[in-house]
Design an enzyme around this catalytic site. Sequence first.
Site: not given
Ligand code: GDG
Length: 728
Positions: A277, A378, A497-499, A676
Site C-alpha cells: 500500500k 472510486k 491439405d498436407y501440413d 487447417d
Molecule cells: C482486492 C485487491 C481490488 C477499508 N477500510 C474501511 C473499509 N474499507 C473498504 C473500502 C473498500 C475496501 O475496504 C478495500 O478496497 P480494495 O480495493 O483494497 O479491496 P480488497 O478486497 O481489499 O482487495 C484490490 C479489490 O480486491 C477488488 O477487486 O481493488 O486491488 O487487492 O471497499 O471502502 N470499510 C469500512 N471501514 C473501514 O475502515 N466500512
Amino acid sequence: MKLYIIANRLPVKVQRTEGGGFEFQRSEGGLATGLASLDTHNETHWIGWPGIHTEDPVERAAITEALEKMQFHPVFLNETQILNYYEGYSNNVIWPLCHYFYAYIEYQTLYWESYKEVNELFLEKAESLAVAGDVAWVQDYQLMLLPKLLRERIKGLSIGYFHHIPFPSYELFRVLPERAELLEGLLGADLIAFHTHDYMRHFVSAVERVLLLRFALDRVIVRNRTVHVDALPMGINFDLYHNAILDPLVQEKASVFRENYGGSKLVLSVDRLDYSKGILHRLKGFELFLKENPAYLERVSLVMIVVPSRDRVERYAELKKNIDETIGNINGAYSTMNWTPVYYFYHGLPFEELLALYHIADIALVSPLRDGMNLVAKEYVAAKRDQPGVLILSEMAGAAIELSDAVTINPNDVVQISDALSYALDMSKEEQLDALKRMQAQVSRHSVHLWAKRFMDELMGIRLKNMENDQKRLVGVQAEKIRKAYRKAKSRLFILDYDGTLSAFKNRPEDAKPNAEILDTLIRLTADPMNKVVISSGRDHTTLENWLGHLNLDMAAEHGAFYKEKGVWHKKEGPMVWDAEILSIFQAFIDKTPRSKLEMKETALVWHYRRVDAWLGTMREQQLVEALMEPCSRLNLQIMRGDKIIEVKSPNFTKGSEAKRLLKQAKYDFICAIGDDTTDEDTFRALPKSAITIKVGGVSDQARYYVLMQAETLPLLNFWMDDTSTSD
Ligand code: GDG
C-alpha cells in the site's frame, strides 16, 4: 441453472454468542453487491470459508445449517490449513509475487501441499452441489487450481475466474516452481478476467512461455476447448456511495468531523495494513511536503486510516512499528498546540464514518506501490457528490487506467507525492469539480453491477458459442452421417491439405515426411476407383513429388502454381517473386529474428517463424508485412499471412482457384475438403455448400465442420472407409 460464487471467504461474519451459539451477519462487500444486482432468474449460491475456526462436528453442522438457509455453503478449514494454505501459499507466496515484492516471498513446500489440499476441499463442496448446466464463478488467487479441478470433475459446468490482484510480468511469474500448475489450473475456466489489459497481457505471455500454448487474440485452445481472457475492471456500487451523504447519520458525522479538525484542509488515506500500500512512502511524501511548504503548516492534516491486518506476522508487525515511529516523528517535529499533522487510526471505521470522511476530505491520497484495482479511489470520487475534492492516485493502481482525471503519481517518488499535494491544494474549485464530474461519470457507468453483468454475459456468450461449436464438431452422429453419405456416393472428390492436416507440424518443415499412417490412409483412399484424391498444399512441388509422387493421386503445389494430373506436373503462369529487393527484405528479417527461416519456392517465398519467441515473432511479423507492402504492390505480388508464416506469391493462384479448376473437370456426388490453415479457407469458399468442408484445429466460419486437432484427421478418413455392419 444455478450460479455458484466460489471465493475464499463467504460474505458473512460468524461470531460465537455468549450462550454458546452463533451469530451471523452478512457483509456486503463489493462483490456481493454486484452479484445481488444481476438481472437473473437464477439462484445464486456462495461457497467459501466462513472465517470461523471449529473442529467440532456438532458446531460445524450448526453453522452449516444456518448458513445454508442463506445459500452460503461453508468449507471448513483446520488451523494447519489456515496457516499453510491461507497465510502460507496464498499470502506469503502468491500475494508478494503478484505485487512485485519478490524478496518478501517465504516459500515452503508444505504451503503448496496445503494449497492443493484446500483447493480440493472447495472442489468437494462444489461437487456435492453443482450439476451440468450450472455456472461456477471462482474468485481470486487463493483458488487458482480450482477451475481445472471443476472442469475435470463436474461435466457440463460453465466456469469463470476473476483475478482481483495484479498478474505480474512473466519474468516474475516464472520464478514460481508451481508456475505451470497454477496456469493450467486457471485454464480450466471458460473465461479468465483481470482488472486491466496489462494484467491480461502478462497472463497471456506467461501462458505462452510457460505452457508453450499460442493465443489467437484473446483466446487459446487448450486440449479440446477454447479459453477466453478479458480485461473487466471492477467497479463500485456508485449510488450507495454517491447518496450516502443524504443519510442524516452520515451528515451528522461529517459535521462533527469537520468541527473536530478545525479549519485544516484534510488529506485522507484508507488502506489495510500491507507493504503493497506504500504507507511509509506516503508518510515520507507528506513529511517532505510539510518541510517544503511552511505556508501550509497548521493548515493541512493527513487523516490516515489503517485497517489492522496480519500484524502478528513479523513483516507486518515491523511495518506497523515503522509506521507508528514515522508518524511519531512527524507529529513530534511539526505539531503545535492547535494542530496535529497526522491523525492516525489503526482500526476500521463504521461505514457511516468512512463515508462522512470521504465526503469532507479535500484530498484523497491513494498511493499504493501496487494494487489490483483499489476501490477506495472510486468510492472517494462517488462520495464527493457535488463537493470539490482532489484524487491523487498512484499510477500503479489498476484504477489509474479508468480514472485518468486524477492527479497521478509514481508512489515510489516521495518528491512527486509532495509536489502532487501542493498542486492539488492550488487547484481551483472549478478545476476540481470538472475533474470529479468526469470521473463520477466514469465510475457511475462502470459500476460493480455492470462489471458483474458483463462478466456473466460474456461467460454465457461463450457457453452459447461452445454449444453451437459443439454442433459443428465432427464426432459421433455427425461423423456417422457422413460415413453413410460416403457409402452411397459414386464419384468422390477429396481435396486434402498436407501440413497440419495429414501430417503434424514439425519444428523443421523437412521433418514432416509422410509416416506409415499417412501413406496407408492415402493408399486405402486412392485404392477405391470412385475416389479422386488431390493433395493441395503450399509446399514446393519437388518435395511433394519426393514424398507422395509414387501414390496414385493428383497434387497442387505452391497453392496451385503447380499441379500434377495423370502423373504429369504443370506450371501456371504468374509474376516472378525472386526479386532482389524482396529477397533482401526477407534476409534482413532472418538476420534479426533468431530461429526464423526462409523457404524459397519457385513461385513463392515463405518466412517461417514457428520456432521464434512468441512476442518477437508477432512483432517481426507485423514489421515484415509493413516492409513488404510497398514493393509487393508495385510488383503485383500478394502477401499472405498463414499459420506462423508470411508468404509472398502471385495473386493468380490460390487454393481456391485450384479447387474451382478441379470442380470443372467432373461431376461429384461427394466432395470433401480438409485443411487447417487460412489458405484452406479459400478452398472451402470455392466449394458448393453441400461439400463436407472440415477445418482442423478449431471452428471456422468458412467450414461446415471442424476437428480439434490434426491427430483426428486420419482416423476420420479411415472411419469412413471402414466396412462395419452397423454403418448402413
Ligand atoms: C482486492 C485487491 C481490488 C477499508 N477500510 C474501511 C473499509 N474499507 C473498504 C473500502 C473498500 C475496501 O475496504 C478495500 O478496497 P480494495 O480495493 O483494497 O479491496 P480488497 O478486497 O481489499 O482487495 C484490490 C479489490 O480486491 C477488488 O477487486 O481493488 O486491488 O487487492 O471497499 O471502502 N470499510 C469500512 N471501514 C473501514 O475502515 N466500512
